[in-house]
Structures are given as structure tokens and as C-alpha cells.
Design a protein around this motif. Structure first.
Motif, PDB file in Angstrom:
ATOM      1  N   ILE A  64       0.835  -1.202   0.000  1.00 22.85           N
ATOM      2  CA  ILE A  64       0.000   0.000   0.000  1.00 22.85           C
ATOM      3  C   ILE A  64       0.870   1.253   0.000  1.00 22.85           C
ATOM      4  O   ILE A  64       1.787   1.379   0.807  1.00 22.85           O
ATOM      5  N   THR A  65       0.573   2.159  -0.916  1.00 19.55           N
ATOM      6  CA  THR A  65       1.184   3.484  -0.942  1.00 19.55           C
ATOM      7  C   THR A  65       0.070   4.483  -0.688  1.00 19.55           C
ATOM      8  O   THR A  65      -1.010   4.373  -1.252  1.00 19.55           O
ATOM      9  N   SER A  66       0.316   5.446   0.194  1.00 16.99           N
ATOM     10  CA  SER A  66      -0.699   6.454   0.510  1.00 16.99           C
ATOM     11  C   SER A  66      -0.187   7.844   0.166  1.00 16.99           C
ATOM     12  O   SER A  66       1.016   8.082   0.147  1.00 16.99           O
ATOM     13  N   TYR A  67      -1.126   8.716  -0.081  1.00 14.64           N
ATOM     14  CA  TYR A  67      -0.816  10.121  -0.345  1.00 14.64           C
ATOM     15  C   TYR A  67      -1.602  10.950   0.664  1.00 14.64           C
ATOM     16  O   TYR A  67      -2.790  10.729   0.858  1.00 14.64           O
ATOM     17  N   ARG A  68      -0.911  11.874   1.346  1.00 16.32           N
ATOM     18  CA  ARG A  68      -1.513  12.700   2.391  1.00 16.32           C
ATOM     19  C   ARG A  68      -1.479  14.156   1.964  1.00 16.32           C
ATOM     20  O   ARG A  68      -0.448  14.665   1.516  1.00 16.32           O
TER      21      ARG A  68
ATOM     22  N   SER B 249      -1.035  17.881   2.522  1.00 13.07           N
ATOM     23  CA  SER B 249      -0.267  18.660   3.494  1.00 13.07           C
ATOM     24  C   SER B 249      -1.108  19.760   4.138  1.00 13.07           C
ATOM     25  O   SER B 249      -0.738  20.288   5.176  1.00 13.07           O
ATOM     26  N   ARG B 250      -2.244  20.058   3.565  1.00 16.55           N
ATOM     27  CA  ARG B 250      -3.106  21.111   4.108  1.00 16.55           C
ATOM     28  C   ARG B 250      -4.177  20.552   5.046  1.00 16.55           C
ATOM     29  O   ARG B 250      -4.301  20.980   6.184  1.00 16.55           O
ATOM     30  N   CYS B 251      -4.993  19.591   4.576  1.00 15.51           N
ATOM     31  CA  CYS B 251      -6.123  19.115   5.386  1.00 15.51           C
ATOM     32  C   CYS B 251      -5.929  17.718   5.973  1.00 15.51           C
ATOM     33  O   CYS B 251      -6.724  17.271   6.793  1.00 15.51           O
ATOM     34  N   GLY B 252      -4.895  16.980   5.536  1.00 12.35           N
ATOM     35  CA  GLY B 252      -4.626  15.651   6.068  1.00 12.35           C
ATOM     36  C   GLY B 252      -5.377  14.517   5.392  1.00 12.35           C
ATOM     37  O   GLY B 252      -5.251  13.368   5.783  1.00 12.35           O
ATOM     38  N   PHE B 253      -6.160  14.804   4.350  1.00 10.36           N
ATOM     39  CA  PHE B 253      -6.899  13.771   3.624  1.00 10.36           C
ATOM     40  C   PHE B 253      -5.928  12.714   3.106  1.00 10.36           C
ATOM     41  O   PHE B 253      -4.862  13.038   2.581  1.00 10.36           O
ATOM     42  N   LEU B 254      -6.282  11.421   3.283  1.00 14.57           N
ATOM     43  CA  LEU B 254      -5.461  10.316   2.788  1.00 14.57           C
ATOM     44  C   LEU B 254      -6.127   9.643   1.597  1.00 14.57           C
ATOM     45  O   LEU B 254      -7.329   9.401   1.605  1.00 14.57           O
ATOM     46  N   GLU B 255      -5.309   9.293   0.612  1.00 12.39           N
ATOM     47  CA  GLU B 255      -5.772   8.525  -0.538  1.00 12.39           C
ATOM     48  C   GLU B 255      -4.766   7.409  -0.701  1.00 12.39           C
ATOM     49  O   GLU B 255      -3.557   7.656  -0.809  1.00 12.39           O
ATOM     50  N   SER B 256      -5.235   6.156  -0.677  1.00 13.70           N
ATOM     51  CA  SER B 256      -4.326   5.000  -0.712  1.00 13.70           C
ATOM     52  C   SER B 256      -4.507   4.184  -1.985  1.00 13.70           C
ATOM     53  O   SER B 256      -5.612   4.062  -2.502  1.00 13.70           O
ATOM     54  N   TYR B 257      -3.390   3.570  -2.421  1.00 11.78           N
ATOM     55  CA  TYR B 257      -3.359   2.741  -3.621  1.00 11.78           C
ATOM     56  C   TYR B 257      -2.569   1.475  -3.333  1.00 11.78           C
ATOM     57  O   TYR B 257      -1.628   1.488  -2.558  1.00 11.78           O
ATOM     58  N   ALA B 258      -2.970   0.380  -3.962  1.00 11.01           N
ATOM     59  CA  ALA B 258      -2.271  -0.894  -3.853  1.00 11.01           C
ATOM     60  C   ALA B 258      -2.051  -1.427  -5.259  1.00 11.01           C
ATOM     61  O   ALA B 258      -2.713  -2.365  -5.698  1.00 11.01           O
ATOM     62  N   PRO B 259      -1.122  -0.816  -6.006  1.00 13.70           N
ATOM     63  CA  PRO B 259      -0.909  -1.209  -7.394  1.00 13.70           C
ATOM     64  C   PRO B 259      -0.310  -2.604  -7.520  1.00 13.70           C
ATOM     65  O   PRO B 259       0.362  -3.088  -6.611  1.00 13.70           O
ATOM     66  N   ALA B 260      -0.569  -3.267  -8.647  1.00 14.79           N
ATOM     67  CA  ALA B 260       0.047  -4.553  -8.932  1.00 14.79           C
ATOM     68  C   ALA B 260       1.549  -4.350  -9.063  1.00 14.79           C
ATOM     69  O   ALA B 260       1.990  -3.336  -9.589  1.00 14.79           O
ATOM     70  N   GLU B 261       2.304  -5.291  -8.573  1.00 14.73           N
ATOM     71  CA  GLU B 261       3.764  -5.145  -8.592  1.00 14.73           C
ATOM     72  C   GLU B 261       4.393  -5.854  -9.748  1.00 14.73           C
ATOM     73  O   GLU B 261       3.944  -6.727 -10.308  1.00 14.73           O
TER      74      GLU B 261
END
Length: 73
Positions: free
Chosen positions: A55-59, A61-73
Motif C-alpha cells: 500500500i502506498t498512501s498520499y496525504r 499537506s493542508r487538510c490531512g486527507f489520505l488517498e491509498s493505492y495498492a498497485p500490482a507489482e
């Protein structure tokens, strides 16, 4: 990967990952595992033979919202 802009507040996304702690508190990158959690007496959860993706997540920097991805490797 998401766009570089947060859909909630237009802030900037930063890349990161959820931390998983395993045996002897060993640090690792968390994984997404296909299917519902299945209990295992010996390991807590049965994962053998099930597809897994880091899992890779993106946060935002302003509001703290997280969006996560689990791409095929």
C-alpha cells in the motif's frame, strides 16, 4: 498515483505508506490482501496463497486527507 492536488481542499499531496509492525516489532510496509480476513490460530490471520499488494498512501499537506493505492507489482 493520484493527481498532485487534493480533491478536498486543493492542497499538495505527499507520498508515504502505512506502517505495519510484525514479529519482534519489526517495521514493514503494509499490504492489501484480497478477500475477507480469515482467522488463523497460529498467525492471527490466514494470508497464504492470497494475492497481496503493498500500500502506498498520499496525504494532503493542508487538510490531512489520505488517498491509498495498492498497485500490482
Amino acid at each position: 498515483m493520484p493527481t498532485a492536488v487534493c480533491p478536498k481542499c486543493a492542497g499538495r499531496f505527499e507520498e508515504g505508506f502505512p506502517l505495519d509492525r510484525g514479529h519482534h516489532n519489526q517495521k514493514a510496509q503494509a499490504s492489501w490482501i484480497e478477500g475477507k480476513p480469515l482467522r488463523s490460530f497460529w498467525t492471527g490471520l490466514a494470508t497464504r496463497g492470497r494475492p497481496q499488494h503493498k500500500i502506498t498512501s498520499y496525504r494532503c499537506s493542508r487538510c490531512g486527507f489520505l488517498e491509498s493505492y495498492a498497485p500490482a507489482e
